[in-house]
Scaffold this motif. Structure first.
Motif, PDB file in Angstrom:
ATOM      1  N   ASP A  21       0.883  -1.217  -0.022  1.00 35.16           N
ATOM      2  CA  ASP A  21       0.085   0.040   0.026  1.00 35.16           C
ATOM      3  C   ASP A  21       0.898   1.279  -0.025  1.00 35.16           C
ATOM      4  N   ALA A  22       1.941   1.262   0.732  1.00 30.47           N
ATOM      5  CA  ALA A  22       2.854   2.280   0.887  1.00 30.47           C
ATOM      6  C   ALA A  22       3.608   2.400  -0.251  1.00 30.47           C
ATOM      7  N   MET A  23       3.956   1.428  -1.062  1.00 29.03           N
ATOM      8  CA  MET A  23       4.694   1.806  -2.430  1.00 29.03           C
ATOM      9  C   MET A  23       3.676   2.138  -3.438  1.00 29.03           C
ATOM     10  N   ALA A  24       2.436   1.812  -3.467  1.00 34.58           N
ATOM     11  CA  ALA A  24       1.431   2.323  -4.541  1.00 34.58           C
ATOM     12  C   ALA A  24       1.376   3.609  -4.205  1.00 34.58           C
ATOM     13  N   ARG A  25       0.967   4.144  -3.062  1.00 41.09           N
ATOM     14  CA  ARG A  25       0.810   5.620  -2.704  1.00 41.09           C
ATOM     15  C   ARG A  25       2.283   6.195  -2.971  1.00 41.09           C
ATOM     16  N   ALA A  26       3.284   5.917  -2.761  1.00 42.50           N
ATOM     17  CA  ALA A  26       4.473   6.707  -3.289  1.00 42.50           C
ATOM     18  C   ALA A  26       4.745   6.786  -4.578  1.00 42.50           C
ATOM     19  N   GLN A  27       4.243   5.902  -5.336  1.00 38.16           N
ATOM     20  CA  GLN A  27       4.244   5.784  -6.840  1.00 38.16           C
ATOM     21  C   GLN A  27       3.247   6.825  -7.378  1.00 38.16           C
ATOM     22  N   THR A  28       2.257   7.032  -6.761  1.00 37.05           N
ATOM     23  CA  THR A  28       1.373   8.264  -7.378  1.00 37.05           C
ATOM     24  C   THR A  28       1.751   9.644  -6.774  1.00 37.05           C
ATOM     25  N   LEU A  29       2.719   9.775  -5.930  1.00 34.69           N
ATOM     26  CA  LEU A  29       3.173  11.018  -5.067  1.00 34.69           C
ATOM     27  C   LEU A  29       3.660  11.958  -6.144  1.00 34.69           C
ATOM     28  N   GLU A  30       4.529  11.614  -6.939  1.00 32.61           N
ATOM     29  CA  GLU A  30       5.139  12.560  -7.864  1.00 32.61           C
ATOM     30  C   GLU A  30       3.921  13.123  -8.834  1.00 32.61           C
ATOM     31  N   ALA A  31       2.971  12.373  -9.394  1.00 31.39           N
ATOM     32  CA  ALA A  31       1.794  13.177 -10.140  1.00 31.39           C
ATOM     33  C   ALA A  31       0.900  14.053  -9.396  1.00 31.39           C
ATOM     34  N   GLU A  32       0.804  13.644  -8.084  1.00 33.21           N
ATOM     35  CA  GLU A  32       0.140  14.467  -7.114  1.00 33.21           C
ATOM     36  C   GLU A  32       0.923  15.785  -6.968  1.00 33.21           C
ATOM     37  N   LYS A  95       3.878  15.009   2.538  1.00 31.71           N
ATOM     38  CA  LYS A  95       3.016  13.856   1.937  1.00 31.71           C
ATOM     39  C   LYS A  95       4.020  12.481   2.161  1.00 31.71           C
ATOM     40  N   VAL A  96       5.190  12.635   2.125  1.00 31.46           N
ATOM     41  CA  VAL A  96       5.890  11.387   2.559  1.00 31.46           C
ATOM     42  C   VAL A  96       5.696  10.883   3.790  1.00 31.46           C
ATOM     43  N   GLN A  97       5.624  11.741   4.868  1.00 34.15           N
ATOM     44  CA  GLN A  97       5.162  11.348   6.282  1.00 34.15           C
ATOM     45  C   GLN A  97       3.889  10.656   6.274  1.00 34.15           C
ATOM     46  N   GLY A  98       3.036  11.218   5.404  1.00 38.06           N
ATOM     47  CA  GLY A  98       1.712  10.476   5.441  1.00 38.06           C
ATOM     48  C   GLY A  98       1.549   9.065   5.079  1.00 38.06           C
ATOM     49  N   ILE A  99       2.907   8.900   4.269  1.00 38.22           N
ATOM     50  CA  ILE A  99       2.834   7.362   3.572  1.00 38.22           C
ATOM     51  C   ILE A  99       3.829   6.394   4.684  1.00 38.22           C
ATOM     52  N   LEU A 100       4.798   7.150   5.191  1.00 36.53           N
ATOM     53  CA  LEU A 100       5.467   6.302   6.075  1.00 36.53           C
ATOM     54  C   LEU A 100       5.002   5.855   7.553  1.00 36.53           C
ATOM     55  N   PRO A 101       3.839   6.458   8.196  1.00 35.25           N
ATOM     56  CA  PRO A 101       3.292   5.812   9.379  1.00 35.25           C
ATOM     57  C   PRO A 101       2.826   4.340   8.967  1.00 35.25           C
ATOM     58  N   ASN A 102       2.522   4.231   7.882  1.00 32.42           N
ATOM     59  CA  ASN A 102       1.726   2.946   7.473  1.00 32.42           C
ATOM     60  C   ASN A 102       2.683   1.851   7.343  1.00 32.42           C
ATOM     61  N   VAL A 103       4.039   2.221   7.492  1.00 30.15           N
ATOM     62  CA  VAL A 103       5.134   1.217   7.087  1.00 30.15           C
ATOM     63  C   VAL A 103       5.716   0.714   8.453  1.00 30.15           C
ATOM     64  N   PRO A 104       5.446  -0.417   9.070  1.00 21.99           N
ATOM     65  CA  PRO A 104       5.892  -0.919  10.220  1.00 21.99           C
ATOM     66  C   PRO A 104       7.236  -0.925  10.531  1.00 21.99           C
ATOM     67  N   ASP A 105       7.722  -0.717  11.646  1.00 20.54           N
ATOM     68  CA  ASP A 105       9.325  -0.731  11.978  1.00 20.54           C
ATOM     69  C   ASP A 105       9.645  -2.135  12.178  1.00 20.54           C
TER      70      ASP A 105
END
Length: 108
Positions: A21-32, A95-105
């Motif tokens: 999910d995080a990778m998919a969101r990151a891929q759309t980030l540049e377009a956003e 926006k990146v911080q909005g993606i990263l919280p979904n990635v577990p440590d």
């Protein structure tokens, strides 16, 4: 084997889904970011940037164009460009911080 901290309630499958999910969101980030608009106004010098930091428009009020004081105009332009780039960088980071919280440590 002890599982890493914050591994997630679903175990490995849940972690993998969060990563996907995080990778998919990151891929759309540049377009956003490319569709975002950031205006910078320094009085007689104004600029419009997109969220990637690209300058889209620069407007200079002709009343401040003084052939005897080009340096002041140059300083204003540099200031506008710097502020636009900084604003775009902050937007990207938020926006990146909005993606990263979904990635577990995974504790690595």
């Amino acid at each position: 084997m002890k599982l890493p901290k914050n591994f997630g309630p679903q175990g490995f499958g849940g972690v993998m889904q969060q990563m996907k999910d995080a990778m998919a969101r990151a891929q759309t980030l540049e377009a956003e970011l490319a569709n975002e608009r950031i205006g910078v106004d320094k009085g007689p010098v104004k600029a419009l940037f997109n969220g990637t930091g690209e300058i889209l428009k620069l407007t200079i009020d002709k009343s401040i164009v003084d052939p005897e004081d080009v340096e002041a105009l140059e300083d204003l332009i540099v200031s506008v460009v710097r502020d636009g780039f900084n604003a775009a960088t902050q937007l990207r980071e938020s926006k990146v911080q909005g993606i990263l919280p979904n990635v577990p440590d995974l504790g690595m």
